[in-house]
Design an enzyme around this catalytic site. Structure first.
Site, short mmCIF file in Angstrom:
data_model
loop_
_atom_site.label_atom_id
_atom_site.label_comp_id
_atom_site.label_asym_id
_atom_site.label_seq_id
_atom_site.Cartn_x
_atom_site.Cartn_y
_atom_site.Cartn_z
N CYS A 2 0.81 -1.20 0.00
CA CYS A 2 0.00 0.00 0.00
C CYS A 2 0.86 1.26 0.00
O CYS A 2 2.04 1.22 0.31
CB CYS A 2 -0.94 0.07 1.20
SG CYS A 2 -1.68 -1.49 1.65
N ARG A 27 2.23 0.53 -5.59
CA ARG A 27 2.27 -0.26 -4.36
C ARG A 27 0.97 -1.03 -4.11
O ARG A 27 0.88 -1.81 -3.15
CB ARG A 27 2.47 0.68 -3.17
CG ARG A 27 3.85 1.26 -3.12
CD ARG A 27 3.93 2.33 -2.07
NE ARG A 27 5.30 2.61 -1.76
CZ ARG A 27 5.92 2.18 -0.67
NH1 ARG A 27 5.28 1.49 0.24
NH2 ARG A 27 7.19 2.46 -0.46
N TRP A 77 -3.27 -2.55 -1.17
CA TRP A 77 -3.12 -3.93 -1.66
C TRP A 77 -3.52 -4.80 -0.48
O TRP A 77 -2.84 -4.83 0.54
CB TRP A 77 -1.68 -4.19 -2.09
CG TRP A 77 -1.46 -5.55 -2.67
CD1 TRP A 77 -1.62 -5.92 -3.97
CD2 TRP A 77 -1.01 -6.73 -1.99
NE1 TRP A 77 -1.30 -7.25 -4.14
CE2 TRP A 77 -0.92 -7.76 -2.93
CE3 TRP A 77 -0.67 -7.01 -0.66
CZ2 TRP A 77 -0.51 -9.06 -2.60
CZ3 TRP A 77 -0.27 -8.29 -0.33
CH2 TRP A 77 -0.19 -9.30 -1.30
N ASN A 103 0.24 1.32 6.50
CA ASN A 103 0.95 0.29 5.71
C ASN A 103 1.54 -0.70 6.69
O ASN A 103 2.01 -0.31 7.75
CB ASN A 103 2.12 0.89 4.94
CG ASN A 103 1.67 1.65 3.72
OD1 ASN A 103 0.49 1.72 3.43
ND2 ASN A 103 2.62 2.22 3.02
N GLY A 104 1.59 -1.97 6.29
CA GLY A 104 2.17 -2.98 7.18
C GLY A 104 1.09 -3.93 7.68
O GLY A 104 -0.04 -3.92 7.18
N GLU A 489 12.24 -16.40 -15.82
CA GLU A 489 11.71 -15.04 -16.00
C GLU A 489 10.62 -15.03 -17.08
O GLU A 489 9.59 -14.37 -16.92
CB GLU A 489 12.87 -14.10 -16.35
CG GLU A 489 12.50 -12.67 -16.66
CD GLU A 489 11.78 -11.94 -15.53
OE1 GLU A 489 11.69 -12.47 -14.41
OE2 GLU A 489 11.26 -10.85 -15.79
N LYS A 493 6.82 -13.81 -16.32
CA LYS A 493 6.16 -12.73 -17.08
C LYS A 493 4.80 -13.20 -17.58
O LYS A 493 3.81 -12.49 -17.50
CB LYS A 493 6.99 -12.29 -18.29
CG LYS A 493 8.18 -11.41 -18.12
CD LYS A 493 7.96 -10.04 -17.57
CE LYS A 493 7.89 -10.06 -16.07
NZ LYS A 493 9.04 -9.69 -15.32
N GLU A 496 2.22 -13.58 -14.70
CA GLU A 496 1.81 -12.32 -14.11
C GLU A 496 0.77 -11.58 -14.92
O GLU A 496 -0.18 -11.05 -14.38
CB GLU A 496 3.01 -11.37 -14.02
CG GLU A 496 3.94 -11.59 -12.91
CD GLU A 496 5.05 -10.58 -12.99
OE1 GLU A 496 5.13 -9.73 -12.10
OE2 GLU A 496 5.84 -10.61 -13.95
N HIS A 512 12.57 -35.04 -15.19
CA HIS A 512 12.44 -35.59 -13.83
C HIS A 512 11.09 -35.26 -13.21
O HIS A 512 10.99 -35.12 -12.00
CB HIS A 512 13.59 -35.06 -12.95
CG HIS A 512 14.94 -35.49 -13.44
ND1 HIS A 512 15.44 -36.76 -13.24
CD2 HIS A 512 15.88 -34.84 -14.16
CE1 HIS A 512 16.63 -36.86 -13.80
NE2 HIS A 512 16.91 -35.70 -14.38
N LYS A 611 3.28 -3.17 -7.80
CA LYS A 611 4.63 -2.99 -8.32
C LYS A 611 5.67 -3.18 -7.23
O LYS A 611 6.78 -3.61 -7.50
CB LYS A 611 4.73 -1.58 -8.92
CG LYS A 611 6.06 -1.26 -9.58
CD LYS A 611 6.20 -1.96 -10.90
CE LYS A 611 7.57 -1.82 -11.51
NZ LYS A 611 7.94 -2.99 -12.32
#
Ligand code: F6R
Length: 616
Positions: A2, A27, A77, A103-104, A489, A493, A496, A512, A611
């Site tokens: 947040c 955030r 968030w 926040n937190g 990566e 991507k 997400e 495997h 983000k």
């Protein structure tokens, strides 16, 4: 996580708060709200969804309001409680006198909530935050403590992390901010005060900044401020720092999405890093000079980070071990904090972070500092918590990254790690001068830029391939050596931004277990440079092919073998190991981008993400 922004001054607070929230939306963006004091009442507007929804709501009410010069705002968030209007911040205490943004996470919210309920306090939301504002209200309304004392009393009873700003209608000239574990910054200007969870909502108004440390509170009253301890009512001497940092305007230019723009910016961002960090016989990492003696004599290196930055760390490990022959361990920051790594003052700990505000990474840095390690930050945001809390560091300087899926920051991190590995190799004499000269052949940089441009020019054909696979439900991404992290990566991507399940694996490891997933519907993306792993990867491709899996190949090899094996093949220019990683990454960024666009997903702000992840 947040974002918090707050203002006290003579101006109408709403435009300042709304523009601050837009800068903080990275955030979290599942709901947002503002509170101000109007006609001796706390006036709150909240909306589920993005800041735009809140802005529309405020604009539709505003003509009838004098909004005043004192306000707090938040973009959320969700951690505790669904992302809806009821759970959005600011929250109010029962008396409706006190309002707070937070926040937190308040970890002991449950026993406190039970205690407050036993005192006939009722709750309107499902959040841990409301527990804190109700506790402040409980102390204040008992009448024995003033506003500041009530905030202090409540904070002394909570466990967990907080960055808060609180208003009280009985003190219409006052705002109190406090932090533990969740960053807060105070910006100061003649007669005006700004608070932010980072400097982004503040720097366009003032560059005079105070960074609050843990267990500190800022008490702003009329035209004065004091920094005090949360533990005791004592004023703390605190230096005002002048920061030299500008935030570019957010502009998509000719692109529809920031992510697409940021993918294209990599020609410039990588080019700038290559040019700025090298001369024909040396690497320039000035931010490390003060500690270079200790860095070059360290006996091991840990790299710690999260998500995409962690993938960059895996590439860094490969490069550092290959060039400088120093053992490197790469750990998720969230695990590093609790594991039993052997860290001392002969250990270098490199923390990589785009935002510089990732809570897990900050906790890992705190642990490394406690153990006396030489902490290095590789970070994109000057003035961020990672920059300030590491002993030395390098800024990736690739400009503001707005798309939630990290693209240009990843390739900038790899480029910095490449130079770090070369510099260390040079100092430790693990690389001959002639080899070093080859790596620092400045005449190659323009060719590298041309190679990136030529990959970007292929985007129409990448788009076509992406559209062909948009309905797949699962993907495997497979690569070896330096390209295993590229596979991870690529898969991240895709997950997400298109919500398609994807896994990255070392190509040989696929047999495997994951090979059980393969059938005729399953696309498998192979990253195949023409290097010493080439023949083995061909065998891995054959193994998938014989199970009828679809084969997509990213390669710099023009071999007929690959053409015959591939359902789709994307050819990048022949280049070095380092540059192949960059080119293959850009192909995969474009591939996931076009799949997400084809599926109609919100590319820049995908669901459930933010983000910067500012909770542990
Ligand atoms: C992926 C992504 C995240 C971040 C991670 C760490 O596209 O953006 O996985 O890489 O949350 O963030 P930073 O680098 O800001 O510490």
């Amino acid at each position: 996580m947040c974002g918090i922004v707050a203002y006290k001054g003579k101006k109408d607070c709403y435009p300042i708060l709304l523009s601050g929230l837009k800068k903080l939306e990275y955030r979290g963006y599942d709901s947002a709200g503002v509170a101000s004091i109007i006609n001796n009442k706390i006036n709150i507007t909240k909306r589920a969804g993005k800041v735009k929804e809140l802005e529309n709501a405020i604009n539709s009410k505003k003509s009838s309001q004098n909004c005043g010069g004192l306000g707090i705002a938040h973009t959320r968030w969700a951690t505790h409680g669904e992302p809806n209007q009821k759970n959005a911040h600011p929250h109010l205490d029962q008396s409706k006198k006190i309002s707070l943004v937070h926040n937190g996470i308040i970890e002991n919210y449950d026993p406190i909530k039970k205690f407050l309920k036993s005192k006939k306090i009722t709750f309107k939301s499902d959040t841990d935050t409301e527990v804190l504002v109700q506790l402040i209200g409980y102390f204040y309304n008992k009448g024995k403590l003033d506003f500041e004392q009530s905030v202090r009393a409540a904070l002394q009873r909570v466990d967990g992390a907080y960055g808060i700003v609180v208003l009280n209608v009985d003190f219409p000239e006052m705002m109190i901010a406090a932090r533990r574990g969740s960053p807060l910054v105070l910006g100061i200007k003649e007669g005006e005060f700004f608070i932010g969870s980072d400097i982004s909502p503040i720097v366009s108004y003032t560059q005079q900044i105070i960074y609050l440390n843990d267990s500190e509170m800022a008490v702003i009253n009329k035209n004065n401020y004091q920094i005090k301890s949360v533990e005791k009512d004592v004023a703390l001497p605190k230096k005002v720092e002048k920061i030299d940092y500008k935030i570019d305007d957010f502009d998509k230019g000719k692109f529809k999405h920031f992510m697409h723009k940021e993918i294209h910016e990599q020609v410039t961002t990588i080019g700038n890093t290559l040019k700025a960090r090298s001369t024909k016989n040396s690497v320039l990492l000035h931010g490390l000079s003060e500690y270079w003696e200790e860095i070059q004599s360290a006996d091991k290196i840990y790299i710690t980070a999260c998500g995409t930055s962690w993938h960059a760390g895996l590439i860094g490990k490969n490069l550092i071990e290959r060039f400088a022959k120093v053992p490197v361990h790469v750990e998720y920051a969230s695990e590093f904090r609790y594991n039993h790594s052997i860290i001392d003052n002969k250990t270098v700990v490199i923390a990589i972070s785009q935002s510089g505000e990732t809570a897990d990474t900050l906790a890992a840095i705190a642990k490394a500092n406690d153990y006396g390690a030489i902490t290095i930050g590789i970070c994109n945001v000057p003035g961020s918590s990672v920059s300030r809390e590491t002993k030395c560091g390098v800024h990736t300087r690739c400009g503001h990254e707005i798309g939630v899926a990290s693209t240009k920051a990843f390739t900038a991190q790899i480029t910095v790690l490449y130079f770090f590995a070369l510099k260390l190799a040079d100092s430790k004499k693990t690389m001959t001068k002639s080899v070093m000269k080859k790596y620092l052949d400045l005449s190659m940089w323009p060719k590298y830029m041309d190679d990136i441009k030529s990959v970007l020019k292929k985007e129409k054909s990448i788009k076509k391939i992406a559209e062909k696979y948009q309905n797949a439900s699962d993907f495997l991404y497979l690569g070896r050596g330096l390209n295993f992290p590229v596979a991870l990566e690529g898969a991240l991507k895709l997950k997400e931004i298109s919500y398609i399940h994807a896994e990255g694996y070392p190509a040989a490891e696929m047999k495997h277990g994951p090979i059980a997933l393969v059938d005729k519907n399953m696309p498998n993306v192979f990253i195949v440079p023409k290097d010493k792993t080439y023949d083995k990867i061909i065998s891995n491709i054959e193994e998938i092919k014989s199970r009828k899996g679809k084969i997509i190949i990213v390669t710099d090899s023009r071999d007929k073998i690959l053409r015959d094996l591939a359902d789709d093949l994307i050819l990048v220019p022949k280049t070095t190991h380092y540059m192949f990683v960059i080119l293959a990454t850009i192909v995969l960024q474009l591939f996931s981008y076009f799949i997400a666009v084809a599926k109609g997903c919100d590319v820049d702000q995908p669901r459930n993400l933010a983000k910067s992840v500012t909770v542990e």
